[in-house]
Write an enzyme that holds these catalytic residues in place. Sequence first.
Site: not given
Ligand code: SAH
Length: 216
Positions: A67
């Site tokens: 993000s």
């Molecule tokens: N907080 C992260 C942002 C990652 S983007 C950072 O600081 O880098 C969002 C993430 O959510 C992705 O990696 C995606 O694979 C994950 N995601 C989406 N649906 C999910 C689920 N049901 N359970 C766990 N993770 C999930």
Amino acid sequence: MVNLQDSHWHKGLRKKMVETLRAKGIKDERVLAAMEVVPRHFFLDSALAHLAYEDQAAPIQCEQTISQPYTVAFQTELLQAEKRQRILEVGTGSGYQAAILGALGARVFTIERHKALHSRAKELLAAMKFRNVRCYWGDGYKGLPEFAPFDRIIVTAAAEEIPQTLPEQLKPGGFLVIPVGEPVQKMLRITRNEDGTFKEERFGSFRFVPFLKGKA
Ligand code: SAH
């Protein structure tokens, strides 16, 4: 994999990034201080590390994104996390948001559906000595019932609706911060009142990668 000596790199760029966040309206000094110390360049692929202190999202493995710093700051500010609180993060991704919560002194449980992202973040956060951050591979739609209830829950992927399991894993008085909607998300903060009812507040608009059901 991580040379901790490199934590001191780019201090000046982090300071500048924090000034940008302040100018964009982030006020919580604890959040700004955490973002000033955590080396975001560790969380990006080395080929993209030069973008680490720009206020922009960047691609990570598995077609996901880390993000934008402003988004991390905004969500963390809404969360009002206190030291030693139990916090669930859904969507570990790079592990950067989990590191920020860890730097605030919270006990962090973070869950990711992609094994490769989970493993990389787990290794990185361990190498960075974040002993208060624990990483899990699984479906965040279900939350983490074995470690509930939580003081705070933060979802960092775009939900079409709020999965009912998440507010149920909050302590009374706890918050859930979650971006909801399609194609643009509204940031919602759901508070579990002491009497078991829920209060909903709405904040700005954001764009996240989708919150998907099941392990990848
Ligand atoms: N907080 C992260 C942002 C990652 S983007 C950072 O600081 O880098 C969002 C993430 O959510 C992705 O990696 C995606 O694979 C994950 N995601 C989406 N649906 C999910 C689920 N049901 N359970 C766990 N993770 C999930």
